[in-house]
Enzyme design. Structure first.
Site, PDB file in Angstrom:
ATOM      1  N   ASN A  65     -12.988  10.754  -3.038  1.00 33.59           N
ATOM      2  CA  ASN A  65     -11.827  10.175  -2.362  1.00 33.59           C
ATOM      3  C   ASN A  65     -10.880  11.302  -1.950  1.00 33.59           C
ATOM      4  O   ASN A  65     -10.551  12.150  -2.755  1.00 33.59           O
ATOM      5  CB  ASN A  65     -11.124   9.219  -3.350  1.00 33.59           C
ATOM      6  CG  ASN A  65      -9.946   8.508  -2.710  1.00 33.59           C
ATOM      7  OD1 ASN A  65      -9.556   8.811  -1.579  1.00 33.59           O
ATOM      8  ND2 ASN A  65      -9.376   7.573  -3.443  1.00 33.59           N
ATOM      9  N   SER A  85     -13.537   5.237  -8.291  1.00 30.32           N
ATOM     10  CA  SER A  85     -12.711   6.119  -7.479  1.00 30.32           C
ATOM     11  C   SER A  85     -13.073   5.991  -6.007  1.00 30.32           C
ATOM     12  O   SER A  85     -14.246   6.057  -5.647  1.00 30.32           O
ATOM     13  CB  SER A  85     -12.931   7.550  -7.967  1.00 30.32           C
ATOM     14  OG  SER A  85     -12.120   8.400  -7.204  1.00 30.32           O
TER      15      SER A  85
HETATM   16  N1  LIG Z   1      -7.719  -1.790   2.843  1.00 28.28           N
HETATM   17  C1  LIG Z   1      -8.021  -0.592   3.362  1.00 28.28           C
HETATM   18  N2  LIG Z   1      -8.021  -0.425   4.681  1.00 28.28           N
HETATM   19  C2  LIG Z   1      -8.315   0.765   5.214  1.00 28.28           C
HETATM   20  N3  LIG Z   1      -8.662   1.835   4.510  1.00 28.28           N
HETATM   21  C3  LIG Z   1      -8.700   1.742   3.172  1.00 28.28           C
HETATM   22  C4  LIG Z   1      -8.357   0.517   2.543  1.00 28.28           C
HETATM   23  N4  LIG Z   1      -8.493   0.703   1.231  1.00 28.28           N
HETATM   24  C5  LIG Z   1      -8.882   2.005   1.040  1.00 28.28           C
HETATM   25  N5  LIG Z   1      -8.998   2.620   2.222  1.00 28.28           N
HETATM   26  C6  LIG Z   1      -9.399   4.021   2.466  1.00 28.28           C
HETATM   27  O1  LIG Z   1     -10.062   4.499   1.331  1.00 28.28           O
HETATM   28  C7  LIG Z   1      -9.419   5.640   0.777  1.00 28.28           C
HETATM   29  C8  LIG Z   1      -9.442   5.582  -0.716  1.00 28.28           C
HETATM   30  O2  LIG Z   1      -8.665   4.532  -1.188  1.00 28.28           O
HETATM   31  P1  LIG Z   1      -7.871   4.610  -2.549  1.00 28.28           P
HETATM   32  O3  LIG Z   1      -7.039   3.377  -2.604  1.00 28.28           O
HETATM   33  O4  LIG Z   1      -7.144   5.881  -2.657  1.00 28.28           O
HETATM   34  O5  LIG Z   1      -8.985   4.544  -3.584  1.00 28.28           O
HETATM   35  P2  LIG Z   1      -8.837   4.526  -5.179  1.00 28.28           P
HETATM   36  O6  LIG Z   1      -7.386   4.455  -5.482  1.00 28.28           O
HETATM   37  O7  LIG Z   1      -9.558   3.324  -5.574  1.00 28.28           O
HETATM   38  O8  LIG Z   1      -9.437   5.751  -5.629  1.00 28.28           O
HETATM   39  C9  LIG Z   1      -8.014   5.585   1.289  1.00 28.28           C
HETATM   40  O9  LIG Z   1      -7.488   6.869   1.402  1.00 28.28           O
HETATM   41  C10 LIG Z   1      -8.218   4.933   2.636  1.00 28.28           C
HETATM   42  O10 LIG Z   1      -8.566   5.890   3.578  1.00 28.28           O
HETATM   43 MG   LIG Z   2      -6.250   5.665  -6.509  1.00 27.64          MG
END
Ligand SMILES: Nc1ncnc2c1ncn2[C@@H]1O[C@H](COP(=O)(O)OP(=O)(O)O)[C@@H](O)[C@H]1O
Ligand SMILES: [Mg+2]
Length: 1107
Positions: A160, A110
C-alpha cells in the site's frame, strides 16, 4: 402535504445479489463470483446482513458525491443498493435516535481500503450531522487530524502506497442532538523500526520526504537540512518517489491541517526540528578505536552532523557524544560505566532515533486530542471508528507483524462474538427458535498468544526479565518447549516436533497458524524490540536539551525521577491496550466493514480470484453468511414486507387496514408458500430460503408489470378522456363565440340595411310633404296676392272716389273761398292798402332773422383758434352780419384760449410774440424758428462739473447758455465759445476750460446786426469807448439766432429801458479794433453744402456765403 415517498429496496436493480445472505446456492465459488460480478459493475459494496464487504476499487468512483450523501441520508439500511454510507447512516441514526454508542470496525489486510473507509465514514457523518459555525469547526478539526497523523504515521509499503503504520481508534463524541462535540484518538504501536530501516521497495514515513520536497529553502536551512534525499542514510533510496504522490503538495496540506487542528507556530516548528534531528541522527557514523585494555571503543567519524543536531536540539555536544560512547548501568546505588563498541554505538543511535520519532508521534496524538477534545462535561454519545493495521504476511515477519497479527486475531474474535451474539439475540427477541451452527472460533489462537502463563507474549516477557544471558534463541527454545503441542504453533526446534522435516521452516523461526493463514516469524530481534531499551545516558542527554519539546518527550531522563524498575515491555503494553480496546468495543453497538483487496498490484479493474478467496476464507465471511442464514436467510420487518409485496394478493391490494403482521399472514397464505419456508417473529418475518424470497420478487416483478400496464391503461384512458372533455369544452366555447360573432355581423348588416331603407322612405315622405307644403304655400300666396290685388283695386277705387269727393269738396271750398275772398277783397280793398302791407313785411323779416340765429347756434365751429371753418351765409342780405359774427367769434375763442395760459406760458408766448414782431417777414430764418420752443440754457452749466469755475464766476441768473461760433476777424474762421446772457451782462467763455474771455455789460451793447437771409450770423456792436469795446465788435454765429436776439432785446429793454437796435441788412459794418469791416451776405453759393461759410476777402470785406 405529505411527501410522496418512493419506497425502494436493496432488491431493486440488483447486480448479482446485494446481500450475500440471499446467495443461492451458497458456496465459495458462488460467493466469489457474486463479488466479482458486482466488482466488474463497479459495485464495490456488498452486504452480509448488516456487515458491509468493501472491495478496494483502486480508482476513484463517483459514488461519494454530496448528492449520494443526500440519497443515503435518513434512508433505511436495505432501502438502497449497498454502500458504506448506508452503514454510516444507520450507525449515526442509531446513535442519535436510540442513544446507542456505536463503533465501526474496519478490518482487512494492508491496502484493502480500511483507512479510506474510515475517512468516508467520518466525512459522511460530518456531512449529515448538525451545522453551525462551532460545529463546523469541530468537524473540520476532526477531519483535519487525519492528514497530520497520516503524514507522520503512514508510509509506502509494498502492499500500500499509504499504509498506516500505527493503529488508530477514534471516538467521535456527540451531544444529545447528534451535533459533534469533539473526539479522542488512541494510537496503537507505531512501527518505529521503519525510522531506521525500511524493507526493499518501501519508504520511511511520509513526513521525511514531505519536508525535503515541500519546505522552502529558508525553512530547510533553519532545520539544517538539504533537499537531496540521498544525503540521508535513513531514507530508503530505491523508492523515494511514489507514483501519483506529490510530497511537496502534501507537505502544504499537512502544515495547513496542523494549523486548523490548532498547532501553534512554535509547536509546528519544534515538531519539524525533531523530525530533522531524527533524520540527521542517521548520518552519524562511528569508527572503531582500539584501546589499551584491548576493548573496542567507538568514535564518531564526522562530528559536523553531531554539532548540527546539537544546535537544532539545544543539547550540549559533549553530553551527546558521551552518551554515544558510554553506557552507565546503575545497580544498588552503584554506577558502572562501560564503553560502547561500534555496533553498540549504532544500536544506541538507532534506538534514539526510533524512540525520538515514536515519542514524537505519541505526543502529536496527545496534542491533537487536546485540540479536539469536547469542551463540555455533558453526557456524550460516542461513535468509535477503528482503523487498525491489517493482517500482514511478509517474507520476513518480525515482532511488529506478530503484534499486528495478534491484534487482528483479537478483532476477528470480537467480530465472531458480536455477530453471533447479535444474531442470537435477534432470534430470541423475535421469539424464533435458535439452532446452533458450526464456525471457526479463533479464541484458541488468541490464547496461544496472550495467555498469561503459557502465551507467547508472556514467555517473551519472562525471557526479557530473566537474569543471565538472554537471546532470541533462548526465547525460541522456550517457545518450543511450552507451545510445541499447540495446534496452531509450528517449529522445527522441538525434538518431538511434527515439523522436524519441514524444510520450509528455518530453524530460527516459528510459525503460527493464524485465522488468516500461516505466518512465519523470524525470531531475531523479538527480545530487543520487546525490551525497547534506550540507554539511560541517552534519555538523560535528551532531557538536558534546551529544546522544550524534546525535553518533554524524555521525562525519564530527569535524574531526580530515576526509576530503577524496568518499564513495561512493548508486548505487555500492547496486550494491555488491546484488552482495553476490546472492552471498550464490547460496550458499543458494532458495525462492520470488511475490506477486501482485489489484487496485489494496487491496480483498478483486476480481480484476483485466489487472493479474494483467501481473504474471504480467513475473514470467515462464508461462516458469517451461514450464521446469518442459520435457519432463516432473510428477515424483514412486517411493514416494509407488506408494503413491498401487498400487490400480490387481492385482500392486501391496494390497502390493508389491519395489522401489518396479519396482512403478511394473509399474503403468504394466498401465495401458498409452504409453511416450513417462513416463520413469524415478533416484528419481523423470517424467510428460510432465499429461493422463496426470489420467488416473491419474481411474482412482484410480474405483478408490477401488470400493474404498470393497468396504471398505464387507466392513465391513458384518463388522459384521453380529460383531453376529450377539454376539447369538447373548448369547442363549445369557440362555437358560442363564433355564433355570437356571426349573429353580431348579421345584425349589423340588417341594421344598416334597415337604416338605408328607412332613410329612403323618410326622404321620399319628406319630399312628398315638402311638395304638398310648397303647393299649399303657393296657393296661399296666390290667394293673398289675388286678395291684395283685389283689396288694392277696391282701395284704389275707394281712394279715387274719396279723392274725387275731396277734390270736389276742395274745389267747392276753393271756389267758395275765392268767391268769399273776392267778395271780401272787393269789400275791404280800400282799408288794406293803408296798413297791412308794412306789417307783413316786418313780420317776415323778423321771422327770417330769428331763423338765422337759431340755425347759427347749431352750426358753430370748434373753439380752436386755428380752425378756419365757418358756416356758409344763408341770406345775402345778412352778409356783413355774418362776417362780423365770424370775427367776434374768433376773437372770443382766442381770448378763451389765452385765458388758459399759466404765467410761464404767457412769458414764452410774449417772447415768441416779441420775436414775431422783430423778425417776421424780415429774416428768412424766422419761420423755421416759430415751431422751436425757446429753451435759453442749452448748456446746463450748473450740472456739468466741467463748468464749475464758470458757474462760480457768474452769480446772476443765466438767461442764455449756448455754444456759438465766434468768427475770427483775421481769417473768418470760427471758434467755439460759450455765450452766456445774464440779467446785466453778455459773456463769452472758452468752451473747453470755461474761462471767461470777454464780459460786456448790457448797457455797452448798442446794436445787433444780421442778414435777412437764412443764416445764423450776427454781430454784437459795442458802445464806442466802453471797456469792452477795445477788441472790437463780436461777429458770432448760432443755430438759435432768433431766440438769442429776442432774449437780448428783451433783457436790454428790461434792464436799460432802451430798445436795442436790431438791424437787418445783407451788408453791415463791424468795428474790428480800429478798423471797420464790411460783412456782406451773398446768396446762392453752394460751395459748402448747406452750411453758410465766412471768408475774409480783404481788409475791409468779410464775405458770408449763404446757401
Ligand atoms: N473506496 C475507495 N475508492 C478508491 N480508492 C480506494 C478506496 N479505498 C482504498 N482505495 C485505494 O487504496 C489505497 C489503500 O487504501 P488504504 O485505505 O490506505 O488501505 P489500508 O488502510 O487498508 O491499508 C488507497 O491509498 C487508495 O488509493
Ligand atoms: Mg490504513
Amino acid at each position: 402535504m405529505a411527501k410522496m415517498e418512493v419506497k425502494t429496496s436493496l432488491l431493486d436493480n440488483m447486480i448479482g445479489v446485494g446481500d450475500m445472505v440471499l446467495l443461492e446456492p451458497l458456496d465459495e465459488d458462488s460467493f466469489i463470483n457474486n463479488l466479482k460480478k458486482r466488482f466488474d459493475h463497479s459495485e464495490v459494496y456488498t452486504y452480509i446482513g448488516s456487515v458491509v464487504i468493501s472491495i478496494n476499487p483502486y480508482r476513484s468512483l463517483p459514488i461519494y458525491t454530496p448528492e449520494k450523501v443526500e440519497e443515503y441520508r435518513n434512508r433505511n439500511f436495505y432501502e438502497l443498493s449497498p454502500h458504506i454510507f448506508a452503514l454510516s447512516d444507520e450507525a449515526y441514526r442509531s446513535l442519535r435516535d436510540q442513544d446507542k454508542d456505536q463503533c465501526i470496525l474496519i478490518t482487512g489486510e494492508s491496502g484493502a481500503g480500511k483507512t479510506e473507509a474510515s475517512k468516508l465514514v467520518m466525512s459522511y457523518v460530518a456531512a449529515v450531522c448538525g451545522k453551525g459555525a462551532e460545529v463546523n469547526q469541530v468537524k473540520e478539526q476532526l477531519l483535519q487530524s487525519n492528514p497530520v497523523l497520516e503524514a507522520f504515521g503512514n508510509a509506502k509499503t509494498v502492499r500500500n502506497d499509504n499504509s498506516s503504520r500505527f493503529g488508530k481508534y477514534m471516538d467521535i463524541e456527540f451531544d444529545f442532538k447528534g451535533d459533534p462535540l469533539g473526539g479522542v484518538i488512541s494510537n496503537y504501536l507505531l512501527e518505529k523500526s521503519r525510522v531506521v530501516k525500511q524493507p526493499r521497495g518501501e519508504r520511511n514515513f511520509h513526513i521525511f520526504y514531505q519536508i525535503l520536497s515541500g519546505a522552502s529553502e529558508d525553512f530547510l536551512c533553519k532545520l539544517k537540512l538539504e533537499r537531496d534525499f540521498s544525503r540521508y542514510n535513513y531514507l530508503g533510496l530505491d523508492s523515494a518517489k511514489v507514483n501519483g504522490v506529490d510530497d511537496a503538495a502534501n507537505f502544504r496540506t499537512v502544515r495547513n491541517a496542523m494549523q486548523i487542528v490548532g498547532f501553534m507556530d512554535h509547536e509546528t516548528q519544534s515538531v519539524f526540528e525533531v523530525v530533522a534531528a531524527v533524520l540527521k541522527l542517521g548520518n552519524i557514523e562511528f569508527k572503531p578505536e582500539s584501546r589499551v585494555n584491548g576493548l573496542d571503543e567507538s568514535k564518531i567519524k564526522d562530528k559536523n552532523e553531531l554539532k548540527e543536531i546539537c544546535e537544532l536540539t539545544g543539547i550540549d555536544q559533549s553530553v551527546l557524544e558521551r552518551a554515544f560512547s558510554f553506557r552507565t548501568v546503575e545497580a544498588k546505588q552503584e554506577k558502572v560505566s562501560t564503553t560502547l563498541n561500534v555496533a553498540q554505538a549504532y544500536y544506541a543511535r538507532d534506538a534514539l532515533a526510533k524512540n525520538l520519532y515514536s515519542r514524537l508521534f505519541s505526543w502529536l496524538v496527545t496534542r491533537i486530542n487536546e485540540s479536539i477534545k469536547a469542551q463540555t462535561k455533558v453526557r456524550k454519545k460516542v461513535m468509535g471508528v477503528l482503523d487498525i493495521y491489517g493482517f500482514e504476511i511478509f517474507e520476513d515477519n518480525s515482532f511488529e507483524q506478530f503484534i499486528i497479527n495478534y491484534c487482528n486475531e483479537k478483532l476477528q474474535q470480537i467480530f465472531i462474538e458480536l455477530t453471533l451474539k447479535e444474531e442470537q439475540e435477534e432470534y430470541i427477541r423475535e421469539g424464533i427458535e435458535w439452532t446452533h451452527i458450526e464456525y471457526f472460533n479463533n479464541a484458541i489462537i488468541c490464547d496461544l498468544i496472550e495467555n498469561n502463563q503459557t502465551g507467547i507474549l508472556a514467555m517473551l516477557d519472562e525471557e526479557c526479565l530473566r537474569p543471565g544471558t538472554v537471546t532470541d534463541d533462548t526465547f525460541l527454545e522456550k517457545l518450543n518447549q511450552v507451545c510445541a503441542t499447540h495446534q496452531h504453533f509450528e517449529s522445527r526446534m522441538s525434538k518431538c516436533s511434527r515439523f522436524l522435516n519441514d524444510t520450509s521452516l528455518p530453524h530460527s523461526c516459528f510459525r503460527i497458524q493464524h485465522y488468516a493463514g500461516k505466518v512465519m516469524y523470524q525470531v531475531e530481534g523479538f527480545v530487543d524490540k520487546n525490551n525497547d531499551l534506550l540507554y539511560r545516558d541517552l534519555s538523560q542527554a535528551m532531557w538536558k536539551a534546551s529544546h522544550s519539546l524534546i525535553k518533554a518527550l524524555f521525562p525519564e531522563g530527569n535524574p531526580a525521577k530515576i526509576n530503577l524498575k524496568r518499564p513495561p515491555t512493548a508486548g505487555s503494553q500492547f496486550k494491555a491496550s488491546v484488552a482495553t480496546l476490546m472492552k471498550n468495543l464490547q460496550t458499543k453497538n458494532p458495525n462492520y466493514i470488511r475490506c477486501i483487496k482485489p489484487n496485489d498490484k494496487k491496480a483498478a479493474h483486476i480481480f484476483n480470484d485466489a487472493l479474494v478467496c483467501h481473504q474471504i476464507r480467513y475473514l470467515g465471511l462464508l461462516e458469517n453468511v451461514r450464521v446469518r442464514r442459520a435457519g432463516y436467510a432473510f428477515r424483514q420487518a412486517y411493514e416494509p414486507c407488506l408494503e413491498r409485496y401487498k400487490m400480490l394478493c387481492k385482500q392486501t391490494w391496494p390497502h390493508w387496514r389491519g395489522l401489518a403482521r396479519a396482512g403478511v399472514e394473509v399474503l403468504f397464505n394466498e401465495l401458498e408458500i409452504p409453511e416450513e419456508e417462513f416463520s413469524f417473529g415478533r416484528s419481523k418475518i423470517f424467510i428460510r430460503n432465499p429461493r422463496t424470497l426470489f420467488k416473491l420478487e419474481d411474482l412482484r416483478k410480474q405483478r408490477l408489470e401488470d400493474l404498470a400496464t393497468l396504471i398505464e391503461k387507466i392513465y391513458r384512458g384518463w388522459k384521453c378522456r380529460t383531453r376529450f372533455l377539454l376539447m369538447k369544452k373548448s369547442q363549445i366555447v369557440i362555437a358560442s363565440w363564433y355564433r355570437r360573432y356571426a349573429q353580431q355581423k348579421k345584425y349589423q348588416k340588417i341594421k344598416s340595411s334597415a337604416i338605408i331603407v328607412q332613410s329612403y322612405i323618410r326622404g321620399w315622405k319628406a319630399r312628398k310633404l315638402l311638395r304638398e307644403l310648397k303647393h299649399q304655400k303657393r296657393c296661399n300666396e296666390a290667394a293673398t296676392i289675388i286678395a291684395a290685388y283685389w283689396h288694392g283695386t277696391q282701395a284704389r277705387r275707394e281712394l279715387r272716389r274719396l279723392k274725387e269727393e275731396a277734390r270736389n269738396k276742395h274745389a267747392i271750398a276753393v271756389i267758395w273761398a275765392y268767391w268769399l275772398g273776392y267778395k271780401v277783397r272787393r269789400e275791404y280793398r280800400k282799408f288794406f292798402r293803408a296798413n297791412a302791407g308794412r306789417k307783413i313785411y316786418e313780420f317776415t323779416l323778423q321771422r327770417l332773422m330769428q331763423k338765422y340765429f337759431l340755425e347759427m347756434k347749431n352750426k358753430m365751429p370748434s373753439l380752436s383758434p386755428i380752425d378756419k371753418n365757418w358756416p356758409a351765409r344763408p341770406y345775402l342780405f345778412l352778409d356783413s352780419t355774418h362776417k362780423e359774427l365770424k370775427r367776434i367769434f374768433h376773437l372770443w375763442r382766442c381770448k378763451k384760449y389765452r385765458d388758459q395760459f399759466t404765467d410761464q406760458q404767457k412769458l414764452i408766448y410774449e417772447e415768441k410774440l416779441e420775436a414775431s414782431e422783430l423778425f417776421k417777414d424780415k429774416k428768412a430764418l424766422y419761420p423755421a424758428s416759430v415751431g422751436q420752443p425757446f429753451q435759453g440754457a442749452y448748456l446746463e452749466i450748473s450740472k456739468n462739473p466741467k463748468y464749475k469755475k464758470l458757474k462760480d464766476a457768474v452769480d446772476e441768473k443765466i438767461i442764455i447758455a449756448e455754444v456759438v461760433n465766434k468768427i475770427n476777424r483775421a481769417n473768418g474762421k470760427a471758434t467755439s465759445r460759450i455765450f452766456l446772457l445774464t440779467k446785466n451782462n453778455v459773456l463769452l467763455a472758452d468752451q473747453k476750460s470755461g474761462n471767461i474771455k470777454s464780459e460786456v455789460p448790457l448797457g455797452d451793447v448798442t446794436k445787433v446786426s444780421m442778414s435777412s437771409q437764412n443764416d445764423g450770423f450776427f454781430a454784437v456792436h459795442l458802445k464806442e469807448g466802453s471797456g469792452a469795446a477795445g477788441k472790437g465788435d463780436f461777429l458770432l454765429s448760432s443755430d438759435h439766432l432768433i431766440e438769442m436776439a429776442t432774449k437780448l432785446y428783451r433783457t436790454t429793454l428790461s434792464q436799460t429801458k432802451q430798445k436795442l437796435n436790431i438791424e437787418i441788412s445783407d451788408e453791415f459794418l463791424v468795428q474790428f479794433r480800429q478798423d471797420k469791416v464790411c460783412v456782406k451776405f451773398i446768396q446762392g453759393s453752394q460751395k459748402n453744402g448747406n452750411i453758410p461759410t465766412c471768408k475774409r476777402k480783404n481788409n475791409r470785406l468779410l464775405e458770408v456765403a449763404v446757401p
